[in-house]
Scaffold this active site. Structure first.
Site, PDB file in Angstrom:
ATOM      1  N   CYS A   6       0.846  -1.190   0.000  1.00 34.18           N
ATOM      2  CA  CYS A   6       0.000   0.000   0.000  1.00 34.18           C
ATOM      3  C   CYS A   6       0.879   1.237   0.000  1.00 34.18           C
ATOM      4  CB  CYS A   6      -0.904  -0.015   1.237  1.00 34.18           C
ATOM      5  SG  CYS A   6      -1.976   1.427   1.385  1.00 34.18           S
ATOM      6  N   HIS A  49      -8.941  -3.546  -2.369  1.00 29.57           N
ATOM      7  CA  HIS A  49      -8.019  -2.740  -1.561  1.00 29.57           C
ATOM      8  C   HIS A  49      -8.447  -1.272  -1.549  1.00 29.57           C
ATOM      9  CE1 HIS A  49      -3.738  -1.768  -0.245  1.00 29.57           C
ATOM     10  NE2 HIS A  49      -4.157  -0.586  -0.679  1.00 29.57           N
ATOM     11  N   GLU A  50      -8.741  -0.723  -2.728  1.00 29.69           N
ATOM     12  CA  GLU A  50      -9.088   0.694  -2.816  1.00 29.69           C
ATOM     13  C   GLU A  50     -10.464   0.971  -2.219  1.00 29.69           C
ATOM     14  OE1 GLU A  50      -6.758   2.636  -3.411  1.00 29.69           O
ATOM     15  OE2 GLU A  50      -5.380   1.186  -4.289  1.00 29.69           O
ATOM     16  N   HIS A  65     -10.109   1.311   1.471  1.00 27.92           N
ATOM     17  CA  HIS A  65      -9.581   2.612   1.879  1.00 27.92           C
ATOM     18  C   HIS A  65     -10.698   3.609   2.181  1.00 27.92           C
ATOM     19  CE1 HIS A  65      -5.241   2.831   1.837  1.00 27.92           C
ATOM     20  NE2 HIS A  65      -5.146   2.265   0.651  1.00 27.92           N
TER      21      HIS A  65
END
Length: 209
Positions: free
Chosen positions: A128, A170-171, A174
């Site tokens: 990351c 993953h995004e 966030h």
């Protein structure tokens, strides 16, 4: 500032994000300004972001800046809070496991719940930009569908497999205040933070007070 025209669904569902990737990515980042990356510990990374409600020139400029920042940091995906902006938007320029490049942007993303027969886990390494120089194995489904809106506010859906599926998950994480290290065991998380402490980022970061 003029925004890119909406990408059209395939078979009425998924956008085409594999065409003219190089030209589209270049156009975004040439209009943008690279910003430093926020890192773990910054409050904006640890809370759910606000929904995007204004699909205007300000959003278009943010997206351009995100592409410029992603290129500077040599990443494959970037969420708005990684450059300190509290909005649910992420961009990506990421290959899948077949080497096919995907480039695009999504606002207010929500991941589909996968049926059991589609939940094939891949435990590859993950890193990351907000945890620079650290990597850890993390099991995630090797297929993902995320739904949201494009830069004009039109509904879109994005389908990803392999490495690109990992990027989409993953995004999206966030924007809901979760870093990949939050999914690790306490020991693994400690190890990742130690890697970060011992490493030197290759891009500008925002120091935590």
């Amino acid at each position: 500032m003029a925004q890119q025209e909406s990408e059209q669904p395939v078979n009425g569902e998924f956008i085409v994000d594999t065409e003219d990737c190089e030209a589209r990515e270049l156009a975004y980042r040439e209009r943008g300004t690279s910003r430093p990356i926020t890192v773990v510990g910054n409050p904006v990374l640890h809370r759910e972001c606000k929904d995007v409600t204004e699909f205007d020139d300000k959003l278009a400029q943010l997206i351009d800046d995100m592409f410029a920042s992603q290129r500077t940091a040599e990443g494959v995906g970037l969420a708005a809070n990684q450059i300190g902006v509290d909005l649910k938007v992420f961009i990506y320029d990421c290959p899948d496991d077949e080497g096919v490049r995907h480039t695009g942007v999504i606002c207010n993303p929500v991941l589909d719940e996968l049926p059991a027969d589609r939940r094939v886990l891949d435990d590859s390494n993950e890193g990351c930009l907000s945890v620079p120089t650290a990597y850890a194995a993390l099991a995630r489904p090797d297929y993902a569908v995320v739904r949201g809106q494009d830069a004009k506010g039109d509904p879109i859906a994005i389908e990803g497999t392999g490495y690109f599926a990992r990027c989409l998950q993953h995004e999206t994480d966030h924007l809901y205040g979760r870093l990949y290290i939050d999914r690790l065991s306490k020991r693994e998380r400690k190890d990742a933070l130690q890697q970060m402490a011992e490493g030197t980022p290759r891009y500008e970061i925002v120091p935590n007070d």
